[in-house]
Scaffold this motif. Structure first.
Motif, short mmCIF file in Angstrom:
data_model
loop_
_atom_site.label_atom_id
_atom_site.label_comp_id
_atom_site.label_asym_id
_atom_site.label_seq_id
_atom_site.Cartn_x
_atom_site.Cartn_y
_atom_site.Cartn_z
N THR A 291 40.42 45.51 47.30
CA THR A 291 40.79 46.20 46.08
C THR A 291 42.04 47.02 46.32
O THR A 291 42.12 47.78 47.28
CB THR A 291 39.65 47.14 45.61
OG1 THR A 291 38.49 46.34 45.37
CG2 THR A 291 40.03 47.88 44.35
N VAL A 292 43.03 46.83 45.47
CA VAL A 292 44.23 47.66 45.47
C VAL A 292 44.44 48.19 44.06
O VAL A 292 43.94 47.62 43.09
CB VAL A 292 45.50 46.88 45.93
CG1 VAL A 292 45.37 46.44 47.37
CG2 VAL A 292 45.80 45.71 45.04
N TYR A 293 45.15 49.27 43.96
CA TYR A 293 45.45 49.87 42.66
C TYR A 293 46.94 49.79 42.40
O TYR A 293 47.75 50.14 43.26
CB TYR A 293 44.97 51.32 42.61
CG TYR A 293 43.48 51.41 42.44
CD1 TYR A 293 42.92 51.56 41.18
CD2 TYR A 293 42.63 51.32 43.53
CE1 TYR A 293 41.55 51.61 41.00
CE2 TYR A 293 41.26 51.37 43.37
CZ TYR A 293 40.72 51.51 42.11
OH TYR A 293 39.36 51.56 41.93
N ARG B 123 42.21 41.33 45.37
CA ARG B 123 42.99 40.30 46.07
C ARG B 123 42.09 39.65 47.12
O ARG B 123 41.25 40.32 47.72
CB ARG B 123 44.20 40.91 46.77
CG ARG B 123 45.25 41.47 45.84
CD ARG B 123 46.38 42.10 46.62
NE ARG B 123 47.44 42.58 45.76
CZ ARG B 123 48.50 43.25 46.20
NH1 ARG B 123 48.62 43.52 47.48
NH2 ARG B 123 49.43 43.65 45.36
N THR B 124 42.30 38.37 47.34
CA THR B 124 41.55 37.67 48.37
C THR B 124 42.33 37.73 49.67
O THR B 124 43.55 37.54 49.69
CB THR B 124 41.33 36.21 47.96
OG1 THR B 124 40.62 36.19 46.73
CG2 THR B 124 40.53 35.46 49.01
N HIS B 125 41.62 38.00 50.73
CA HIS B 125 42.23 38.06 52.06
C HIS B 125 41.44 37.15 52.98
O HIS B 125 40.22 37.25 53.06
CB HIS B 125 42.24 39.49 52.60
CG HIS B 125 42.80 39.60 53.97
ND1 HIS B 125 44.15 39.59 54.21
CD2 HIS B 125 42.21 39.70 55.18
CE1 HIS B 125 44.36 39.70 55.51
NE2 HIS B 125 43.20 39.75 56.12
N ILE B 126 42.11 36.26 53.66
CA ILE B 126 41.44 35.37 54.60
C ILE B 126 41.69 35.91 56.00
O ILE B 126 42.83 36.12 56.40
CB ILE B 126 41.97 33.93 54.46
CG1 ILE B 126 41.61 33.40 53.08
CG2 ILE B 126 41.38 33.03 55.55
CD1 ILE B 126 42.16 32.04 52.76
N SER C 175 47.94 45.51 52.43
CA SER C 175 48.17 44.60 51.30
C SER C 175 48.95 45.32 50.20
O SER C 175 49.86 44.76 49.60
CB SER C 175 46.82 44.10 50.76
OG SER C 175 47.00 43.20 49.71
N LEU C 176 48.60 46.58 49.95
CA LEU C 176 49.34 47.38 48.96
C LEU C 176 50.79 47.59 49.40
O LEU C 176 51.72 47.47 48.61
CB LEU C 176 48.64 48.73 48.76
CG LEU C 176 49.28 49.70 47.78
CD1 LEU C 176 49.25 49.13 46.36
CD2 LEU C 176 48.57 51.04 47.83
N LEU C 177 50.99 47.88 50.69
CA LEU C 177 52.34 48.10 51.21
C LEU C 177 53.21 46.84 51.15
O LEU C 177 54.43 46.93 51.12
CB LEU C 177 52.28 48.59 52.67
CG LEU C 177 51.79 50.01 52.88
CD1 LEU C 177 51.52 50.27 54.36
CD2 LEU C 177 52.79 51.02 52.33
N ALA C 178 52.57 45.67 51.13
CA ALA C 178 53.32 44.41 51.09
C ALA C 178 53.93 44.13 49.73
O ALA C 178 54.77 43.25 49.58
CB ALA C 178 52.41 43.25 51.50
N GLY C 179 53.51 44.86 48.70
CA GLY C 179 54.09 44.68 47.37
C GLY C 179 53.21 43.85 46.46
O GLY C 179 52.06 43.54 46.77
N LEU C 180 53.77 43.49 45.32
CA LEU C 180 53.04 42.76 44.29
C LEU C 180 52.92 41.28 44.61
O LEU C 180 53.81 40.70 45.24
CB LEU C 180 53.75 42.91 42.94
CG LEU C 180 53.90 44.32 42.38
CD1 LEU C 180 54.79 44.30 41.16
CD2 LEU C 180 52.55 44.91 42.05
N HIS D 23 45.78 56.79 47.15
CA HIS D 23 44.48 57.47 47.17
C HIS D 23 43.36 56.54 46.71
O HIS D 23 42.34 56.40 47.39
CB HIS D 23 44.53 58.72 46.30
CG HIS D 23 43.21 59.38 46.14
ND1 HIS D 23 42.64 60.12 47.14
CD2 HIS D 23 42.34 59.40 45.10
CE1 HIS D 23 41.46 60.57 46.72
NE2 HIS D 23 41.26 60.15 45.49
N CYS D 24 43.53 55.89 45.58
CA CYS D 24 42.48 55.04 45.02
C CYS D 24 42.24 53.79 45.86
O CYS D 24 41.10 53.36 46.03
CB CYS D 24 42.81 54.67 43.57
SG CYS D 24 42.73 56.10 42.46
N THR D 25 43.31 53.21 46.42
CA THR D 25 43.15 52.06 47.29
C THR D 25 42.38 52.46 48.54
O THR D 25 41.49 51.73 49.00
CB THR D 25 44.51 51.44 47.65
OG1 THR D 25 45.15 51.01 46.45
CG2 THR D 25 44.37 50.26 48.59
#
Length: 129
Positions: free
Chosen positions: A28-30, A44-47, A58-63, A108-110
């Motif tokens: 989960t990302v916000y 988001r799915t992460h393998i 994942s959030l730091l990697a962008g959209l 914070h939420c992520t």
């Protein structure tokens, strides 16, 4: 009385190799909505292996492409540098300090969604959707 069998001799248990597996997990990302007046919860799915920093990285990697098509935005500075975990606290890479209130709320939420705390992020007055 005589008992007979079908003539097939017993054999030991034959085992095969390990079954192939793929480890896919939901993260989960916000993100900030298109109107820039609220947060949107995205899955988001992460393998692969998932730990408490996976969602933050994942959030730091962008959209993703799909998120861009939805008009969502992120105010967290995009980087390939990785966040690290120290116990249950996530330490963000240098230079990724949240520049706006929405970026702060995203972080914070992520972090809360991944059951972690982020050093230096206040927890009051934030309602994560």
């Amino acid at each position: 009385m005589t008992l007979t069998a079908c003539g097939i001799r017993p054999t030991p248990v034959l085992t095969g190799g390990e079954a192939p597996t793929v480890s896919a997990h939901a993260l989960t990302v916000y993100l900030v909505n298109a109107d820039r007046d609220g947060l949107v919860r995205r899955t988001r799915t992460h393998i692969g292996t998932v730990d408490i920093t996976t969602a933050m990285n994942s959030l730091l990697a962008g959209l993703t492409e799909a998120e861009e098509e939805l008009g969502l935005v992120t105010e967290v500075p995009e980087t390939t540098a990785k966040a690290i975990a120290v116990l249950n606290v996530i330490v963000m890479p240098e230079g990724t300090e949240p520049p706006t209130k929405w970026a702060l709320f995203q972080v914070h939420c992520t972090a809360l969604a991944s059951r972690a705390k982020v050093a230096g992020v206040p927890t009051s007055d934030v309602n994560c959707p």
